[in-house]
Design a protein around this motif. Structure first.
Motif, PDB file in Angstrom:
ATOM      1  N   GLY A  25      75.811  49.995  63.672  1.00 54.31           N
ATOM      2  CA  GLY A  25      74.247  50.454  63.358  1.00 54.31           C
ATOM      3  C   GLY A  25      73.672  51.272  64.485  1.00 54.31           C
ATOM      4  N   LEU A  26      74.072  50.728  65.759  1.00 54.38           N
ATOM      5  CA  LEU A  26      73.654  51.586  66.769  1.00 54.38           C
ATOM      6  C   LEU A  26      74.212  53.039  66.991  1.00 54.38           C
ATOM      7  CD1 LEU A  26      73.093  48.863  69.553  1.00 54.38           C
ATOM      8  CD2 LEU A  26      71.366  50.127  68.286  1.00 54.38           C
ATOM      9  N   ALA A  27      75.575  52.981  66.826  1.00 53.96           N
ATOM     10  CA  ALA A  27      76.137  54.217  67.012  1.00 53.96           C
ATOM     11  C   ALA A  27      75.734  55.268  66.055  1.00 53.96           C
ATOM     12  CB  ALA A  27      77.730  54.021  66.857  1.00 53.96           C
ATOM     13  N   LEU A  28      75.498  54.956  64.639  1.00 57.07           N
ATOM     14  CA  LEU A  28      75.157  55.753  63.467  1.00 57.07           C
ATOM     15  C   LEU A  28      73.513  55.957  63.802  1.00 57.07           C
ATOM     16  CD1 LEU A  28      76.645  53.985  60.675  1.00 57.07           C
ATOM     17  CD2 LEU A  28      77.290  56.290  61.624  1.00 57.07           C
ATOM     18  N   THR A  29      72.859  55.151  64.424  1.00 55.13           N
ATOM     19  CA  THR A  29      71.417  55.444  64.616  1.00 55.13           C
ATOM     20  C   THR A  29      71.322  56.427  65.731  1.00 55.13           C
ATOM     21  OG1 THR A  29      70.751  53.266  64.146  1.00 55.13           O
ATOM     22  CG2 THR A  29      69.103  54.521  65.744  1.00 55.13           C
ATOM     23  N   ILE A  30      72.088  56.432  66.868  1.00 50.73           N
ATOM     24  CA  ILE A  30      71.883  57.463  68.081  1.00 50.73           C
ATOM     25  C   ILE A  30      72.517  58.700  67.600  1.00 50.73           C
ATOM     26  CG2 ILE A  30      72.953  57.868  70.079  1.00 50.73           C
ATOM     27  CD1 ILE A  30      72.773  54.770  70.848  1.00 50.73           C
ATOM     28  N   ALA A  31      73.476  58.845  66.899  1.00 53.36           N
ATOM     29  CA  ALA A  31      74.094  60.047  66.352  1.00 53.36           C
ATOM     30  C   ALA A  31      73.406  60.888  65.403  1.00 53.36           C
ATOM     31  CB  ALA A  31      75.716  59.688  65.516  1.00 53.36           C
ATOM     32  N   LEU A  32      72.566  59.953  64.525  1.00 50.84           N
ATOM     33  CA  LEU A  32      71.609  60.523  63.795  1.00 50.84           C
ATOM     34  C   LEU A  32      70.370  61.196  64.413  1.00 50.84           C
ATOM     35  CD1 LEU A  32      70.464  61.102  60.949  1.00 50.84           C
ATOM     36  CD2 LEU A  32      69.292  58.893  60.970  1.00 50.84           C
ATOM     37  N   LEU A  33      69.661  60.507  65.573  1.00 50.88           N
ATOM     38  CA  LEU A  33      68.736  60.895  66.397  1.00 50.88           C
ATOM     39  C   LEU A  33      69.264  62.262  67.145  1.00 50.88           C
ATOM     40  CD1 LEU A  33      67.180  57.526  67.510  1.00 50.88           C
ATOM     41  CD2 LEU A  33      66.358  59.204  65.539  1.00 50.88           C
ATOM     42  N   GLY A  35      71.624  64.352  66.266  1.00 50.45           N
ATOM     43  CA  GLY A  35      71.863  65.233  65.592  1.00 50.45           C
ATOM     44  C   GLY A  35      70.401  65.927  64.809  1.00 50.45           C
ATOM     45  N   ALA A  36      69.505  65.134  64.704  1.00 48.86           N
ATOM     46  CA  ALA A  36      68.259  65.592  64.182  1.00 48.86           C
ATOM     47  C   ALA A  36      67.501  66.351  65.372  1.00 48.86           C
ATOM     48  CB  ALA A  36      67.302  64.196  63.728  1.00 48.86           C
ATOM     49  N   THR A  37      67.482  65.651  66.595  1.00 46.88           N
ATOM     50  CA  THR A  37      67.042  66.619  67.884  1.00 46.88           C
ATOM     51  C   THR A  37      67.642  67.789  67.924  1.00 46.88           C
ATOM     52  OG1 THR A  37      66.435  64.574  68.852  1.00 46.88           O
ATOM     53  CG2 THR A  37      66.379  66.395  70.075  1.00 46.88           C
ATOM     54  N   SER A  38      68.750  67.933  67.967  1.00 49.00           N
ATOM     55  CA  SER A  38      69.646  69.178  68.174  1.00 49.00           C
ATOM     56  C   SER A  38      69.309  70.440  67.235  1.00 49.00           C
ATOM     57  CB  SER A  38      71.063  68.975  68.306  1.00 49.00           C
ATOM     58  OG  SER A  38      71.527  68.200  69.324  1.00 49.00           O
ATOM     59  N   SER A  71      59.754  71.370  72.218  1.00 50.95           N
ATOM     60  CA  SER A  71      60.066  70.641  70.906  1.00 50.95           C
ATOM     61  C   SER A  71      61.111  69.396  71.030  1.00 50.95           C
ATOM     62  CB  SER A  71      60.735  71.282  69.779  1.00 50.95           C
ATOM     63  OG  SER A  71      61.866  72.285  70.348  1.00 50.95           O
ATOM     64  N   PHE A  72      62.160  69.662  72.107  1.00 53.13           N
ATOM     65  CA  PHE A  72      63.252  68.561  72.629  1.00 53.13           C
ATOM     66  C   PHE A  72      62.616  67.608  73.083  1.00 53.13           C
ATOM     67  CE2 PHE A  72      65.612  66.838  75.877  1.00 53.13           C
ATOM     68  CZ  PHE A  72      66.857  66.383  75.267  1.00 53.13           C
ATOM     69  N   PHE A  73      61.659  67.493  74.146  1.00 52.47           N
ATOM     70  CA  PHE A  73      60.828  66.333  74.674  1.00 52.47           C
ATOM     71  C   PHE A  73      60.259  65.617  73.606  1.00 52.47           C
ATOM     72  CE2 PHE A  73      61.920  68.835  78.617  1.00 52.47           C
ATOM     73  CZ  PHE A  73      62.741  67.548  79.330  1.00 52.47           C
ATOM     74  N   LEU A  74      59.399  66.609  72.858  1.00 52.27           N
ATOM     75  CA  LEU A  74      58.581  65.964  71.918  1.00 52.27           C
ATOM     76  C   LEU A  74      59.130  65.042  70.889  1.00 52.27           C
ATOM     77  CD1 LEU A  74      55.953  65.552  70.160  1.00 52.27           C
ATOM     78  CD2 LEU A  74      56.449  67.559  68.929  1.00 52.27           C
ATOM     79  N   PHE A  75      60.413  65.507  70.444  1.00 52.98           N
ATOM     80  CA  PHE A  75      61.435  64.764  69.571  1.00 52.98           C
ATOM     81  C   PHE A  75      61.917  63.583  70.180  1.00 52.98           C
ATOM     82  CE2 PHE A  75      64.658  63.718  66.461  1.00 52.98           C
ATOM     83  CZ  PHE A  75      63.820  63.826  65.076  1.00 52.98           C
ATOM     84  N   PHE A  76      62.239  63.812  71.633  1.00 60.95           N
ATOM     85  CA  PHE A  76      62.752  62.458  72.339  1.00 60.95           C
ATOM     86  C   PHE A  76      61.867  61.463  72.331  1.00 60.95           C
ATOM     87  CE2 PHE A  76      63.714  60.604  76.137  1.00 60.95           C
ATOM     88  CZ  PHE A  76      65.178  60.174  76.008  1.00 60.95           C
ATOM     89  N   GLY A  77      60.795  61.965  72.566  1.00 61.25           N
ATOM     90  CA  GLY A  77      59.752  60.775  72.597  1.00 61.25           C
ATOM     91  C   GLY A  77      59.443  60.127  71.401  1.00 61.25           C
ATOM     92  N   LEU A  78      59.597  60.872  70.047  1.00 59.91           N
ATOM     93  CA  LEU A  78      59.563  60.326  69.111  1.00 59.91           C
ATOM     94  C   LEU A  78      60.712  59.539  68.325  1.00 59.91           C
ATOM     95  CD1 LEU A  78      58.167  63.369  66.755  1.00 59.91           C
ATOM     96  CD2 LEU A  78      56.890  61.370  67.296  1.00 59.91           C
ATOM     97  N   SER A  79      61.780  59.837  68.837  1.00 60.75           N
ATOM     98  CA  SER A  79      63.094  59.067  68.754  1.00 60.75           C
ATOM     99  C   SER A  79      62.937  57.647  69.384  1.00 60.75           C
ATOM    100  CB  SER A  79      64.176  59.652  69.633  1.00 60.75           C
ATOM    101  OG  SER A  79      64.587  61.091  68.834  1.00 60.75           O
ATOM    102  N   ILE A  80      62.332  57.805  70.570  1.00 53.91           N
ATOM    103  CA  ILE A  80      62.067  56.236  71.213  1.00 53.91           C
ATOM    104  C   ILE A  80      61.322  55.485  70.173  1.00 53.91           C
ATOM    105  CG2 ILE A  80      61.081  54.791  72.905  1.00 53.91           C
ATOM    106  CD1 ILE A  80      61.694  57.203  74.853  1.00 53.91           C
ATOM    107  N   PHE A  81      60.275  56.198  69.701  1.00 54.54           N
ATOM    108  CA  PHE A  81      59.420  55.305  68.763  1.00 54.54           C
ATOM    109  C   PHE A  81      60.150  55.019  67.320  1.00 54.54           C
ATOM    110  CE2 PHE A  81      56.633  55.771  64.992  1.00 54.54           C
ATOM    111  CZ  PHE A  81      55.789  54.631  65.243  1.00 54.54           C
ATOM    112  N   LEU A  82      61.014  56.116  66.885  1.00 52.54           N
ATOM    113  CA  LEU A  82      61.631  55.699  65.686  1.00 52.54           C
ATOM    114  C   LEU A  82      63.138  55.087  65.780  1.00 52.54           C
ATOM    115  CD1 LEU A  82      61.546  59.599  64.656  1.00 52.54           C
ATOM    116  CD2 LEU A  82      60.231  57.481  63.471  1.00 52.54           C
TER     117      LEU A  82
END
Length: 239
Positions: A25-33, A35-38, A71-82
């Motif tokens: 679950g963690l591996a897929l979550t990190i990969a998804l976030l 991929g979405a950020t990139s 946008s990268f840092f914004l989404f990175f911050g949102l990734s912590i929340f998500l």
């Protein structure tokens, strides 16, 4: 009943199948976030002009870099929340394995359960993720309106959502989706309280990533204990 189910789940956290679901679950979550950020950074960079002509300043060629990195840092911050809701939703696709491990160790007398088809699990995951993120975003308004009660709103809201999801998951393996929903409504108070117990550690970093595993195991125990406690009453009512 809730606490005994919770501690029984904690007692099995060393199970290799629990760890497998957690890491997957963690591996897929990190990969998804990632991929979405990139993808977001690439899209914004593609939409942003390479240069912009500004009066008195002339041509600016670094604007697209600023926007992309911003946008990268914004989404990175949102990734912590998500991270937590996304991990919960993705891991829920594989929680049937956790429930099976619990039943194999603690309820060996039961016949094999009916696994949830992967397609249904995927649809449930997408729905759960959408509800979880949407509800928590809307709850930000309540946090701002009632700051002293924000933590209780967070616990109550996520407790309701987690309890609803994990009890249904545990029950539908045995009695199907329709009956699982009926049982959830019949024991709504207990399910909500147990879900709130799962929600309290959500604010603790790293520990919160274990909640899907602990929740699935806890609600598997809770389902069986509720139905076992209900069985004598049903038997006597038929007499």
């Amino acid at each position: 009943m809730i606490l005994s189910s919770f501690f029984a789940a904690l007692g099995q956290m060393g199970d290799s199948r629990f760890r497998r679901v957690l890491f997957l679950g963690l591996a897929l979550t990190i990969a998804l976030l990632i991929g979405a950020t990139s993808g977001l950074v690439w899209l914004i960079g593609w939409l942003t002009a390479d240069s912009v002509s500004v009066p008195w300043f002339g041509e600016i060629t670094w604007l697209d870099d600023v926007v992309s990195w911003g946008s990268f840092f914004l989404f990175f911050g949102l990734s912590i929340f998500l991270m937590m809701p996304v991990a919960s939703a993705i891991t829920s696709m594989f929680l049937d394995e956790v429930a099976a491990a619990v039943e194999e160790r603690n309820y060996p007398h039961l016949p094999p359960a009916t696994p949830v088809p992967f397609g249904d699990a995927l649809v449930d995951t997408v729905n759960f993720l959408g509800v979880l993120i949407g509800a928590n975003i809307l709850a930000l308004i309540l946090y701002a309106m009632f700051p002293p009660t924000a933590v209780f709103i967070f616990w109550g809201l996520n407790g309701f959502l987690l309890g609803r999801e994990y009890f249904t998951l545990a029950a539908m393996r045995r009695v199907g989706r329709v009956r699982a929903k009926e049982l959830r409504r019949a024991h709504s108070g207990t399910v909500w309280m147990a879900g709130t117990l799962m929600a309290i550690p959500l604010s603790i970093p790293l520990i919160n990533l274990l909640i899907p595993i602990i929740g699935a195991a806890t609600f598997t125990h809770l389902y069986h204990r509720l139905t076992e406690a209900q069985a004598p009453d049903q038997t006597s009512s038929y007499r």
